[in-house]
Scaffold this motif. Structure first.
Motif, PDB file in Angstrom:
ATOM      1  N   LEU A  93     -23.511 -20.490-116.730  1.00 13.16           N
ATOM      2  CA  LEU A  93     -23.742 -19.097-117.117  1.00 13.16           C
ATOM      3  C   LEU A  93     -22.465 -18.324-117.377  1.00 13.16           C
ATOM      4  O   LEU A  93     -22.519 -17.133-117.680  1.00 13.16           O
ATOM      5  CB  LEU A  93     -24.554 -18.392-116.024  1.00 13.16           C
ATOM      6  N   GLY A  94     -21.319 -18.962-117.229  1.00 12.09           N
ATOM      7  CA  GLY A  94     -20.067 -18.273-117.448  1.00 12.09           C
ATOM      8  C   GLY A  94     -19.535 -17.613-116.190  1.00 12.09           C
ATOM      9  O   GLY A  94     -20.177 -17.638-115.133  1.00 12.09           O
ATOM     10  N   PRO A  95     -18.356 -16.988-116.267  1.00 14.15           N
ATOM     11  CA  PRO A  95     -17.734 -16.371-115.090  1.00 14.15           C
ATOM     12  C   PRO A  95     -18.627 -15.325-114.420  1.00 14.15           C
ATOM     13  O   PRO A  95     -18.653 -15.234-113.191  1.00 14.15           O
ATOM     14  CB  PRO A  95     -16.464 -15.734-115.659  1.00 14.15           C
ATOM     15  N   LEU A  96     -19.348 -14.529-115.206  1.00 17.71           N
ATOM     16  CA  LEU A  96     -20.210 -13.507-114.610  1.00 17.71           C
ATOM     17  C   LEU A  96     -21.314 -14.151-113.785  1.00 17.71           C
ATOM     18  O   LEU A  96     -21.615 -13.704-112.671  1.00 17.71           O
ATOM     19  CB  LEU A  96     -20.814 -12.626-115.702  1.00 17.71           C
ATOM     20  N   GLY A  97     -21.913 -15.226-114.322  1.00 18.16           N
ATOM     21  CA  GLY A  97     -22.956 -15.914-113.570  1.00 18.16           C
ATOM     22  C   GLY A  97     -22.427 -16.492-112.277  1.00 18.16           C
ATOM     23  O   GLY A  97     -23.079 -16.414-111.230  1.00 18.16           O
ATOM     24  N   GLY A  98     -21.218 -17.093-112.326  1.00 14.20           N
ATOM     25  CA  GLY A  98     -20.627 -17.624-111.109  1.00 14.20           C
ATOM     26  C   GLY A  98     -20.316 -16.541-110.098  1.00 14.20           C
ATOM     27  O   GLY A  98     -20.544 -16.707-108.897  1.00 14.20           O
ATOM     28  N   ARG A 224     -44.619 -53.214-104.213  1.00 12.29           N
ATOM     29  CA  ARG A 224     -44.884 -52.765-105.574  1.00 12.29           C
ATOM     30  C   ARG A 224     -43.570 -52.420-106.278  1.00 12.29           C
ATOM     31  O   ARG A 224     -42.525 -52.317-105.645  1.00 12.29           O
ATOM     32  CB  ARG A 224     -45.824 -51.557-105.558  1.00 12.29           C
ATOM     33  N   THR A 225     -43.699 -52.220-107.581  1.00 17.09           N
ATOM     34  CA  THR A 225     -42.506 -51.934-108.383  1.00 17.09           C
ATOM     35  C   THR A 225     -42.702 -50.634-109.155  1.00 17.09           C
ATOM     36  O   THR A 225     -43.740 -50.440-109.803  1.00 17.09           O
ATOM     37  CB  THR A 225     -42.222 -53.071-109.379  1.00 17.09           C
ATOM     38  N   ALA A 226     -41.705 -49.769-109.069  1.00 19.63           N
ATOM     39  CA  ALA A 226     -41.688 -48.523-109.842  1.00 19.63           C
ATOM     40  C   ALA A 226     -40.541 -48.575-110.841  1.00 19.63           C
ATOM     41  O   ALA A 226     -39.523 -49.239-110.606  1.00 19.63           O
ATOM     42  CB  ALA A 226     -41.525 -47.314-108.918  1.00 19.63           C
ATOM     43  N   VAL A 227     -40.719 -47.869-111.940  1.00 22.02           N
ATOM     44  CA  VAL A 227     -39.649 -47.676-112.901  1.00 22.02           C
ATOM     45  C   VAL A 227     -39.236 -46.211-112.848  1.00 22.02           C
ATOM     46  O   VAL A 227     -40.045 -45.318-113.127  1.00 22.02           O
ATOM     47  CB  VAL A 227     -40.090 -48.050-114.335  1.00 22.02           C
ATOM     48  N   LEU A 228     -38.003 -45.953-112.412  1.00 25.79           N
ATOM     49  CA  LEU A 228     -37.465 -44.600-112.320  1.00 25.79           C
ATOM     50  C   LEU A 228     -36.552 -44.373-113.520  1.00 25.79           C
ATOM     51  O   LEU A 228     -35.614 -45.147-113.740  1.00 25.79           O
ATOM     52  CB  LEU A 228     -36.680 -44.418-111.021  1.00 25.79           C
ATOM     53  N   VAL A 229     -36.816 -43.328-114.284  1.00 26.87           N
ATOM     54  CA  VAL A 229     -36.126 -43.124-115.552  1.00 26.87           C
ATOM     55  C   VAL A 229     -35.203 -41.910-115.464  1.00 26.87           C
ATOM     56  O   VAL A 229     -35.627 -40.812-115.069  1.00 26.87           O
ATOM     57  CB  VAL A 229     -37.130 -42.936-116.706  1.00 26.87           C
ATOM     58  N   GLN A 230     -33.941 -42.100-115.810  1.00 27.09           N
ATOM     59  CA  GLN A 230     -32.948 -41.033-115.902  1.00 27.09           C
ATOM     60  C   GLN A 230     -32.588 -40.811-117.365  1.00 27.09           C
ATOM     61  O   GLN A 230     -31.946 -41.658-117.990  1.00 27.09           O
ATOM     62  CB  GLN A 230     -31.671 -41.404-115.135  1.00 27.09           C
ATOM     63  N   GLY A 231     -32.974 -39.676-117.919  1.00 31.11           N
ATOM     64  CA  GLY A 231     -32.640 -39.388-119.309  1.00 31.11           C
ATOM     65  C   GLY A 231     -31.248 -38.845-119.496  1.00 31.11           C
ATOM     66  O   GLY A 231     -30.677 -38.941-120.590  1.00 31.11           O
ATOM     67  N   ALA A 232     -30.661 -38.269-118.417  1.00 31.65           N
ATOM     68  CA  ALA A 232     -29.302 -37.715-118.467  1.00 31.65           C
ATOM     69  C   ALA A 232     -29.116 -36.792-119.666  1.00 31.65           C
ATOM     70  O   ALA A 232     -28.143 -36.896-120.411  1.00 31.65           O
ATOM     71  CB  ALA A 232     -28.260 -38.828-118.467  1.00 31.65           C
ATOM     72  N   ILE A 233     -30.057 -35.863-119.847  1.00 35.72           N
ATOM     73  CA  ILE A 233     -29.976 -34.907-120.950  1.00 35.72           C
ATOM     74  C   ILE A 233     -29.392 -33.602-120.423  1.00 35.72           C
ATOM     75  O   ILE A 233     -29.866 -33.054-119.416  1.00 35.72           O
ATOM     76  CB  ILE A 233     -31.371 -34.672-121.561  1.00 35.72           C
ATOM     77  N   ASP A 234     -28.377 -33.116-121.065  1.00 40.83           N
ATOM     78  CA  ASP A 234     -27.684 -31.897-120.642  1.00 40.83           C
ATOM     79  C   ASP A 234     -28.680 -30.733-120.589  1.00 40.83           C
ATOM     80  O   ASP A 234     -29.329 -30.426-121.596  1.00 40.83           O
ATOM     81  CB  ASP A 234     -26.561 -31.572-121.620  1.00 40.83           C
ATOM     82  N   PRO A 235     -28.840 -30.087-119.431  1.00 35.67           N
ATOM     83  CA  PRO A 235     -29.802 -28.981-119.342  1.00 35.67           C
ATOM     84  C   PRO A 235     -29.461 -27.816-120.255  1.00 35.67           C
ATOM     85  O   PRO A 235     -30.345 -27.054-120.645  1.00 35.67           O
ATOM     86  CB  PRO A 235     -29.745 -28.582-117.862  1.00 35.67           C
ATOM     87  N   ARG A 236     -28.176 -27.677-120.606  1.00 37.42           N
ATOM     88  CA  ARG A 236     -27.802 -26.596-121.527  1.00 37.42           C
ATOM     89  C   ARG A 236     -28.349 -26.850-122.926  1.00 37.42           C
ATOM     90  O   ARG A 236     -28.686 -25.917-123.653  1.00 37.42           O
ATOM     91  CB  ARG A 236     -26.284 -26.447-121.548  1.00 37.42           C
ATOM     92  N   VAL A 237     -28.468 -28.138-123.290  1.00 40.67           N
ATOM     93  CA  VAL A 237     -29.083 -28.486-124.578  1.00 40.67           C
ATOM     94  C   VAL A 237     -30.563 -28.155-124.552  1.00 40.67           C
ATOM     95  O   VAL A 237     -31.121 -27.623-125.520  1.00 40.67           O
ATOM     96  CB  VAL A 237     -28.855 -29.975-124.890  1.00 40.67           C
TER      97      VAL A 237
END
Length: 528
Positions: A93-98, A224-237
């Motif tokens: 959020l920038g300096p003000l947000g921080g 059992r087996t699970a598939v855990l998925v990490q998309g690693a998509i920038d939240p700012r995008v």
């Protein structure tokens, strides 16, 4: 003469700030913050810095001085424990947000300082006896209302210790009570040595350790087996606008993982899909996977912004809306009264037109064949009551969907994961966690990490898990530690005002009687 003028009095006040009492509060608060984050058995030492605080609270000549001690301690604690928060928000959020996020630190400190000072004012000589139970109550209060923020409860220091299985008996409240009772007992030893207190303390810890090692229930094997998925998509995008490319990332990763072998469940993180799972553009590709999927996506309630989790197995089997929203992140507390303040601030932060999300009201366990998933969406994983409700409703598995990418690479995501791990112990369930960029992991009912994916990678991971149907005492009976703490303090308060003789006898918990001279000496030290 200058020294008689009011203004030059500030050097003396500054020197008073540097007195040992002030420095001791700062060092004790910082020490507790470190012990809540250090791994393994270091958390067992958490009662030591709290003992220093309890002693100074009990020896304070009045509630005003007690408030100073408590606030200084708490501010040092949260300044270190939550240092990542303003830093991560400044990056988004920038300096003000921080800068605005820095206000969380004194606000959080106040939620500790005010109740602890109130305890000193109400219970007087019985402060050491009352403090552990007040800790349990104040931590429960910090998890209520539109400003709920239960980060930093002392009980979480025991997450990586042999005492953690006690949470299956009474939740994190029981761990907090154990830590703070020990702190008060140690503080009492500082004034007079009482062999009875030492023996009682050793007995409590011996029983707790023995139960932690031998008494916890057997863990069902991870078959059992699970598939855990990490998309690693920038939240700012994502904030700039959602696209179907995000969905394609998760679908591609999932297909590659399923190509390496079958799975019983696929878990995507919070807000993985840009569209509701009921949308044909999402439901069609998910149906073609041929495996049950849990995913985070927008709610499909017209006219409302909801953060939801869906179960999909050929069709949408259920939806759970996020019930506890992040204050100032997903909701604007007291928006009607403070709208005049929010509007210009949001514009300065580049978020004009921001509206709060709509919280969910209903509890829905998501059925997927023989799996019944109790889902917590990100922030909800730090609220024990929510996971307990899902298990009582029939969940045989806990799932956490998160997007801790907002926290950056600092310790925020690690703290979030550590707090959520205790939900597995409290409920006796395996916990699957999928994060946008981590932490993605599997935790067994003992709170042990069975599998953990590297943070920041874009990938899908195959991990073992199991299901369970037994109910822990915490699930059966709820937060009885909290109820007992309320009853105990009411009885203690009644005894004080009725002048019960047995509570007036000087002892290790009382500041008075034979300890009066020591109390006066400590009071002199506390005068700034």
């Amino acid at each position: 003469m200058l020294y008689r003028l009011p203004f030059p009095a500030w050097p003396a006040r500054f020197r008073n700030l540097l007195r040992p009492g002030w420095l001791g509060d700062v060092l004790s608060g910082a020490a507790l913050a470190l012990l809540l984050f250090l791994p393994a058995a270091a958390g067992i030492l958490a009662p030591l810095p709290l003992a220093a605080l309890h002693r100074r609270l009990a020896r304070s000549p009045n509630s005003r001085m007690a408030f100073r001690h408590a606030f200084t301690f708490a501010l040092a604690f949260f300044a270190l424990h939550l240092a990542w928060l303003p830093l991560s928000m400044a990056g988004i959020l920038g300096p003000l947000g921080g800068a605005l996020t820095v206000l969380v630190l004194p606000a959080a400190a106040l939620t500790w300082a005010a109740p602890l000072a109130l305890t000193r004012w109400v219970f007087g000589a019985r402060t050491l006896l009352a403090l552990p139970f007040m800790w349990v109550i104040l931590e429960a209060l910090r998890a209520k209302g539109p400003l709920a923020f239960p980060w930093g409860a002392p009980g979480y220091a025991l997450t990586d210790t042999p005492l953690a299985p006690l949470a299956s008996l009474g939740g994190v409240s029981l761990l907090t009570l154990l830590v703070t009772v020990t702190a008060s007992a140690l503080a009492a030893l500082g004034s007079r040595r009482h062999p009875g207190v030492v023996l009682a303390l050793l007995a409590v810890w011996s029983v707790a350790l023995l139960w932690g090692w031998r008494g916890a229930p057997a863990v069902p094997p991870p078959t059992r087996t699970a598939v855990l998925v990490q998309g690693a998509i920038d939240p700012r995008v994502k904030a700039q606008g959602r696209t179907l490319e995000e969905l394609n990332v998760y679908l591609g990763l999932t297909r590659r993982a399923l190509g390496r072998g079958p799975a019983d469940l696929v878990v995507w993180p919070e807000t993985a899909s840009p569209l509701p799972a009921s949308d044909p553009r999402v439901l069609g590709p998910l149906r073609n996977l041929g495996v049950p999927v849990l995913l985070g996506a927008p709610g499909d309630v017209p006219g409302q912004a909801r953060n939801s989790a869906y179960g999909v197995d050929g069709r949408v089997t259920g939806r759970q809306d996020k019930r506890v929203l992040v204050p100032f992140g997903e909701s604007l507390p007291f928006a009607k009264a403070l709208g005049f303040l929010y509007t210009p601030l949001l514009s300065r932060l580049g978020m004009p037109g921001y509206i709060s999300a709509t919280p969910g009201r209903a509890l829905n366990v998501l059925p997927l064949r023989d799996l019944r998933a109790g889902v917590s969406i990100c922030y909800e994983s730090v609220f024990p009551a929510l996971s307990r409700q899902t298990v009582r409703a029939g969940a045989n598995l806990l799932v956490v969907m998160s997007n801790d990418a907002w926290f950056g690479r600092g310790p925020g995501a690690e703290q979030h994961f550590r707090l959520g791990r205790l939900r597995a112990i409290e409920t006796g369930r395996y916990l699957l966690r999928a994060g946008n960029d981590g932490v993605s992991a599997v935790v067994d009912p003992w709170g042990r990490v069975v599998f953990r994916a590297p943070r920041g990678e874009r990938a899908a991971y195959r991990a073992p898990f199991g299901v369970a149907s037994t109910l822990t005492p915490f699930v059966r009976y709820g937060d009885w530690t909290l109820a007992g703490s309320v009853v105990f303090l009411l009885a203690l308060l009644h005894g004080r005002f009725r002048g019960m003789k047995k509570l007036e006898v000087p002892g290790p918990w009382l500041i008075g009687g034979e300890d009066h001279a020591l109390g006066r000496a400590d009071h002199a030290e506390d005068r700034y």
